[in-house]
Every structure is written in C-alpha cells, then in structure tokens.
Design a protein around this motif. Sequence first.
Motif, PDB file in Angstrom:
ATOM      1  N   TYR A  99       0.830  -1.210   0.000  1.00  0.00           N
ATOM      2  CA  TYR A  99       0.000   0.000   0.000  1.00  0.00           C
ATOM      3  C   TYR A  99       0.863   1.258   0.000  1.00  0.00           C
ATOM      4  O   TYR A  99       0.610   2.196  -0.770  1.00  0.00           O
ATOM      5  N   LEU A 100       1.878   1.294   0.852  1.00  0.00           N
ATOM      6  CA  LEU A 100       2.751   2.466   0.927  1.00  0.00           C
ATOM      7  C   LEU A 100       3.474   2.698  -0.393  1.00  0.00           C
ATOM      8  O   LEU A 100       3.621   3.840  -0.840  1.00  0.00           O
ATOM      9  N   SER A 101       3.929   1.621  -1.013  1.00  0.00           N
ATOM     10  CA  SER A 101       4.641   1.756  -2.290  1.00  0.00           C
ATOM     11  C   SER A 101       3.689   2.183  -3.396  1.00  0.00           C
ATOM     12  O   SER A 101       3.961   3.133  -4.142  1.00  0.00           O
ATOM     13  N   ALA A 102       2.542   1.487  -3.504  1.00  0.00           N
ATOM     14  CA  ALA A 102       1.592   1.783  -4.576  1.00  0.00           C
ATOM     15  C   ALA A 102       1.019   3.188  -4.433  1.00  0.00           C
ATOM     16  O   ALA A 102       0.884   3.920  -5.421  1.00  0.00           O
ATOM     17  N   SER A 103       0.678   3.579  -3.208  1.00  0.00           N
ATOM     18  CA  SER A 103       0.081   4.896  -2.993  1.00  0.00           C
ATOM     19  C   SER A 103       1.054   6.013  -3.347  1.00  0.00           C
ATOM     20  O   SER A 103       0.642   7.076  -3.827  1.00  0.00           O
ATOM     21  N   THR A 104       2.342   5.768  -3.141  1.00  0.00           N
ATOM     22  CA  THR A 104       3.348   6.778  -3.482  1.00  0.00           C
ATOM     23  C   THR A 104       3.393   7.018  -4.986  1.00  0.00           C
ATOM     24  O   THR A 104       3.412   8.167  -5.448  1.00  0.00           O
ATOM     25  N   PHE A 105       3.401   5.950  -5.748  1.00  0.00           N
ATOM     26  CA  PHE A 105       3.451   6.085  -7.207  1.00  0.00           C
ATOM     27  C   PHE A 105       2.136   6.654  -7.757  1.00  0.00           C
ATOM     28  O   PHE A 105       2.150   7.461  -8.688  1.00  0.00           O
ATOM     29  N   ILE A 106       1.010   6.249  -7.167  1.00  0.00           N
ATOM     30  CA  ILE A 106      -0.278   6.792  -7.604  1.00  0.00           C
ATOM     31  C   ILE A 106      -0.367   8.274  -7.256  1.00  0.00           C
ATOM     32  O   ILE A 106      -0.934   9.073  -8.015  1.00  0.00           O
ATOM     33  N   LEU A 107       0.207   8.642  -6.122  1.00  0.00           N
ATOM     34  CA  LEU A 107       0.245  10.051  -5.724  1.00  0.00           C
ATOM     35  C   LEU A 107       1.003  10.882  -6.755  1.00  0.00           C
ATOM     36  O   LEU A 107       0.577  11.987  -7.123  1.00  0.00           O
ATOM     37  N   MET A 108       2.113  10.346  -7.248  1.00  0.00           N
ATOM     38  CA  MET A 108       2.882  11.040  -8.279  1.00  0.00           C
ATOM     39  C   MET A 108       2.099  11.130  -9.582  1.00  0.00           C
ATOM     40  O   MET A 108       2.082  12.180 -10.243  1.00  0.00           O
ATOM     41  N   PHE A 109       1.430  10.051  -9.945  1.00  0.00           N
ATOM     42  CA  PHE A 109       0.640  10.035 -11.175  1.00  0.00           C
ATOM     43  C   PHE A 109      -0.499  11.055 -11.095  1.00  0.00           C
ATOM     44  O   PHE A 109      -0.767  11.799 -12.049  1.00  0.00           O
ATOM     45  N   ILE A 157      -5.904   3.034  -4.811  1.00  0.00           N
ATOM     46  CA  ILE A 157      -6.552   3.755  -5.914  1.00  0.00           C
ATOM     47  C   ILE A 157      -7.158   5.072  -5.415  1.00  0.00           C
ATOM     48  O   ILE A 157      -7.121   6.091  -6.107  1.00  0.00           O
ATOM     49  N   GLY A 158      -7.681   5.047  -4.198  1.00  0.00           N
ATOM     50  CA  GLY A 158      -8.281   6.252  -3.633  1.00  0.00           C
ATOM     51  C   GLY A 158      -7.302   7.409  -3.524  1.00  0.00           C
ATOM     52  O   GLY A 158      -7.706   8.580  -3.582  1.00  0.00           O
ATOM     53  N   ILE A 159      -6.020   7.081  -3.377  1.00  0.00           N
ATOM     54  CA  ILE A 159      -4.991   8.119  -3.272  1.00  0.00           C
ATOM     55  C   ILE A 159      -4.970   9.013  -4.515  1.00  0.00           C
ATOM     56  O   ILE A 159      -4.568  10.174  -4.450  1.00  0.00           O
ATOM     57  N   PHE A 160      -5.415   8.475  -5.643  1.00  0.00           N
ATOM     58  CA  PHE A 160      -5.455   9.292  -6.863  1.00  0.00           C
ATOM     59  C   PHE A 160      -6.359  10.505  -6.650  1.00  0.00           C
ATOM     60  O   PHE A 160      -6.012  11.629  -7.047  1.00  0.00           O
ATOM     61  N   GLY A 161      -7.522  10.278  -6.032  1.00  0.00           N
ATOM     62  CA  GLY A 161      -8.426  11.387  -5.752  1.00  0.00           C
ATOM     63  C   GLY A 161      -7.807  12.382  -4.792  1.00  0.00           C
ATOM     64  O   GLY A 161      -7.920  13.601  -4.975  1.00  0.00           O
ATOM     65  N   TYR A 162      -7.147  11.859  -3.772  1.00  0.00           N
ATOM     66  CA  TYR A 162      -6.451  12.726  -2.814  1.00  0.00           C
ATOM     67  C   TYR A 162      -5.412  13.586  -3.513  1.00  0.00           C
ATOM     68  O   TYR A 162      -5.291  14.788  -3.255  1.00  0.00           O
ATOM     69  N   SER A 163      -4.658  12.978  -4.431  1.00  0.00           N
ATOM     70  CA  SER A 163      -3.563  13.684  -5.089  1.00  0.00           C
ATOM     71  C   SER A 163      -4.057  14.803  -5.997  1.00  0.00           C
ATOM     72  O   SER A 163      -3.345  15.784  -6.221  1.00  0.00           O
TER      73      SER A 163
END
Length: 276
Positions: A99-109, A157-163
């Motif tokens: 989760y920490l790894s995936a959310s970081t990359f999704i945050l960048m995207f 995936i939710g992190i995308f909305g946050y970002s």
Amino acid sequence: GDVWGYTAFSTLISILLMVGILIVCNLIKGLEKPDEKDAKTGKTQTVPIMTMIKLALTRPMICAIIGSLGKSVCYSLVYGIMAYYYTYVIGDMSGMTFYLSASTFILMFGGMAAPMISKKIGIKLTCIMGYAFYAIALVLSFIFGTNGIAFTALMSIGIFGYSLEHSIAGALMSNVVDYSYYTTGINARAFLYQVSSMAANLSGVIKSAAMGYGLAYFGFDAAAITDRAVMGIRLITAFVPTFFLVIGIIAYAFFPITEKKLQEAKDAFEAKKAAE
C-alpha cells in the motif's frame, strides 16, 4: 532482509521527493515576487491587525481552509491507523508495504494529471472530483474491508483522488491570496498563507481524537481484540475521513473564485493602478 528492504524503500521515497521539489521549482521559476513595498513611499506595508482578521474571514478564505481540512484529515488519520488495520483487521502486515509503495506512485501520477484536469474543468471542480473519488474508495474499502487484497487496492486507488486536490491546493490558495490583493489593494500574502496552514495543524488534533477516543470507545485492547474493536477500526478508517471529505466538497462547492473572476479582478486592479 527487512532492514535493507525498508532502507531501499526510504531511499527511493527520498529521491522521489527531491524530484518533486525540483519539478515544483522549475514550474515557479520566473514568477513575480510579491510586492512587499508601497509603490509611492517605497516603505514596507503594514497591515492593522483588525484588517488582517477581516481578510482571513472572507468567504474564499474560509472555504479554502475548510476544504483543505478534508485532505489533511485523510492523510494524517489514514496513515496513522493503517498499522492497526493491517494488524488487527487483515491480520497481515505485508499488505501495508505494498500500500505504501503503490500509494506513493499513484500520488505522483495524480500529481501529473491534476494540472491537465484542472485546465479542462477548473481548479474548483478538480478539488471536488478528487474528494468525491477518494470518498467513494473509502466507502468501498469498508464494504470489502475484510479482504486484504481488495482493501489494499481500493485504498491505493483512492490516493489518486487525494492527489488531485493535494496537487492543486497551492494554486487554489494562491488564487485566494491574489484575489484578496486585487480587490482590496492590501498586501497580506504572508499572513494569509500562514492562516491557511491551520488546516494541517487542526488535522493532527482530529487524528489524535479519532484514534484515541474512537479506539477507546470501541474497547480496543491489543491484548484482547474483540469483534467490536475490529469493527471500530474499520469504521474509523473509512467514515471519519469520508465525513471530512464531504465537508470539504461542500466548502469547495461554495468557493466563489473562478479563473474568470480572478482575471477580471486583476484587470480592474491593473487599470486602477495605471490610472493613478
């Protein structure tokens, strides 16, 4: 093995943060510096305290602060309670590493996508869309929250909305500060930016209260985990952040500054200055 794994992960995150800082520096390169001195006297402007308070209590400022609170609460609470969730609900901490790894990359995207989306639909709607996206992911994570894979996927995936909101919140706040300057002629940039940081500070209080009082209310005891405690962790993880996201959506819905309105205020200000 674990030590080297976390070391490599920390190094990667540090590099990504530096890349992000360099990108931001490149984006703001060449922008005008704030006009801190009076054009006629050449002296630094001083703003009375009551005037600063009035500027901080305008509708755009209040909407921006309340709106950003959703993001701040999500970040501090979700990341704070995640270890509890994977330990006591999922029963497997390995998913948290993913989760920490995936959310970081999704945050960048999401950070790269946010400027393009906001250019199409505007900053205000981008913030609302981002919060709605994250809120839906949080609700679904509660529904499917006992499945480790589903929970991890939905939260990531939710992190995308946050970002989306996180990446353009600075631009939205800049619009508030600029609009205040154009409509009043008072340069209170430093003060208004400082006031805007209240949301991040308040989110820490909310996170501590939600986790402390919330877990206590559901009878959390690490030595004797009950079904009630597990349900409490699930409820806190999903619905406390969702509540503040909904509040943020409402605040942004009432945010009055559009790109057109800001440009009109700037044109009127510059015309007035030219006529002096």
